[in-house]
Write an enzyme that holds these catalytic residues in place. Structure first.
Site, mmCIF file in Angstrom:
data_model
loop_
_atom_site.group_PDB
_atom_site.id
_atom_site.type_symbol
_atom_site.label_atom_id
_atom_site.label_comp_id
_atom_site.label_asym_id
_atom_site.label_seq_id
_atom_site.Cartn_x
_atom_site.Cartn_y
_atom_site.Cartn_z
ATOM 1 N N HIS A 122 0.862 -1.186 0.000
ATOM 2 C CA HIS A 122 0.000 0.000 0.000
ATOM 3 C C HIS A 122 0.894 1.231 0.000
ATOM 4 C CE1 HIS A 122 -2.903 2.948 1.600
ATOM 5 N NE2 HIS A 122 -3.866 2.112 1.243
ATOM 6 N N ASP A 199 2.968 -4.662 7.925
ATOM 7 C CA ASP A 199 1.722 -3.912 7.776
ATOM 8 C C ASP A 199 0.572 -4.897 7.944
ATOM 9 O OD1 ASP A 199 -0.517 -2.540 7.009
ATOM 10 O OD2 ASP A 199 0.220 -1.975 5.022
ATOM 11 N N GLN A 202 -4.742 -5.167 6.960
ATOM 12 C CA GLN A 202 -5.713 -6.143 6.464
ATOM 13 C C GLN A 202 -5.695 -7.414 7.305
ATOM 14 O OE1 GLN A 202 -7.962 -5.643 4.075
ATOM 15 N NE2 GLN A 202 -7.190 -3.604 3.601
ATOM 16 N N LYS A 225 -10.679 -0.891 9.966
ATOM 17 C CA LYS A 225 -10.853 -2.162 9.256
ATOM 18 C C LYS A 225 -11.225 -3.302 10.203
ATOM 19 C CE LYS A 225 -7.362 -0.753 5.866
ATOM 20 N NZ LYS A 225 -8.247 -0.148 4.869
ATOM 21 N N CYS A 363 -4.519 2.432 -3.903
ATOM 22 C CA CYS A 363 -3.288 2.926 -3.276
ATOM 23 C C CYS A 363 -2.166 1.905 -3.404
ATOM 24 C CB CYS A 363 -3.517 3.285 -1.808
ATOM 25 S SG CYS A 363 -4.650 4.652 -1.559
#
Length: 405
Positions: A122, A199, A202, A225, A363
């Site tokens: 991202h 990261d 998600q 999220k 993104c």
């Protein structure tokens, strides 16, 4: 007991509305999930009955708010199996959490030092490292993907050198749904002396995250999220990594002593939480995690996988449709394109049927270049979605295809 989807859906007020005269079908969860009553009530009740600024206050409201805020920190700690609450930093989102790490590491970067990324990152996990390339002479090294969207681990191992300072990669791709072999990524990086930032924006909602088992130096989450509010994120760091990281911003609770000719800093987490933190948002995030923990997580994962597989099976017979990313064990994120149709047109026509999907580069422009497309459409699934919604999505998509071709 099996997961009761009707019970789940009853806790999300927004799922009762209509869009363009049709029942809302929300398949944009990878961008931002909806919020259950537990989250809305936790934030509202705190604001209505016991709100004040946190820390240092001696009155009742300040103490009650501080207790709720720090309670949320402990909830996050348990959620990702961090060693202690002090390893959890509240930020305004996943983006700020990555920028916090990049800013601190940037003070130690010398020309030629290497930062390893994957092509499916991202932009939030790309641009902060470009800052270090532009301002400090860092070298960005990019790890490619295999044909099915799996990270090329041989290429990753070859990218690591004694000059590698940090590896920053996704735990789950927001476009492909690819789940990376995070523990192996960390292990290989540590062998060369590099730190690792994962990261997890998600992965946090679709995987059972255990930062101690992963062994990473930093892990990033974002609240919106995980069925929580916007405006709050999390940076996990090991005690050693946080101690070595310089402060990101100055002011407020991050100080220990301030004098005219010197300043000393507080310990983590306060060291990185300058000014008034996202108090209500953090409390909302804690409520979201508590709510999600009320379900058997393996059943939630299986339900989301079943939704995703039902869509994949139905799309397999659609002429000209290409699914992007088919790595084994991928998460419930379905990115696709249809030959001759722009993804924006697909999203706009689906909206006429009350179906919310995302369309664009998500993104992730380096990934779009790798895939050979300018954009994709993306349907992403969450705990409250149903098989009937998947069927309605497929039916509407076929109608849209026939109208646009």
């Amino acid at each position: 007991m099996s997961l009761d989807i009707n019970h789940v859906r009853s806790q999300f007020p927004i799922l009762g509305r209509e869009v363009n005269g049709k029942p809302l079908i929300y398949f944009d969860n990878a961008a931002s999930a909806q919020k259950p009553n537990a989250v809305l009530d936790a934030m509202g009740d705190q604001a209505r009955t016991a709100y004040a600024n946190v820390h240092r206050g001696l009155h009742t409201l300040a103490n009650e708010t501080t207790e709720a805020f720090e309670g949320a920190r402990s909830t996050v700690q348990r959620f990702i199996n961090a060693p202690a609450p002090e390893n959890i930093i509240f930020t305004k989102g996943g983006t700020e959490a990555i920028n916090l790490v990049a800013s601190g590491i940037g003070q130690q970067i010398e020309p030629g030092d290497e930062i390893v990324l994957s092509v499916m990152e991202h932009h939030s996990n790309i641009v902060p490292w470009h800052f270090l390339r532009e301002r400090h002479g860092a070298v960005l090294k990019w790890v490619p993907l295999l044909e099915d969207g799996t990270l090329d681990m041989e290429a990753y191992a070859e990218a690591l050198t004694p000059r590698t300072k940090i590896v920053a990669v996704t735990h789950m791709s927001n476009v492909l749904g690819t789940v990376t072999d995070a523990a192996e990524i960390v292990s290989l990086a540590h062998e060369t002396g590099a730190q690792v930032l994962l990261d997890g924006c998600q992965a946090g909602v679709h995987l059972d995250v255990d930062v101690r088992a992963l062994g990473c130096d930093f892990y990033v989450l974002t609240g919106h999220k995980i069925y929580g509010p916007t405006g709050v994120g999390v940076l996990y760091g090991t005690s050693e990594a946080l101690d070595a990281l310089p402060p990101y911003q100055g002011g407020g609770e991050m100080i220990e002593i301030v004098e005219q000719d010197r300043v000393t800093y507080n310990a983590a987490p306060q060291k990185f939480e300058a000014g008034t933190p996202p108090i209500l948002q953090a409390i909302g995030l804690g409520a979201a995690i508590d709510w999600l923990n009320g379900f058997a997580f393996d059943q939630v994962i299986q339900h989301e996988d079943d939704l995703h597989q039902r869509a994949i099976d139905a799309l397999a017979t659609v002429n000209g449709l290409r699914v992007h990313g088919q790595a084994p064990g991928k998460g419930p994120v379905l990115s696709f394109s249809i030959e001759g149709i722009h993804p924006h047109d697909i999203a706009q026509l689906l909206d006429r049927y009350g179906i919310a999907v995302r369309a664009g580069h998500h993104c992730a422009q380096p990934l779009m270049t790798h895939l050979g497309v300018s954009a994709t459409a993306r349907a992403s699934f969450g705990i409250y979605n149903t098989m009937e919604e998947v069927d309605a999505f497929i039916e509407a998509l076929l109608k849209a295809r026939s109208m646009l071709l």
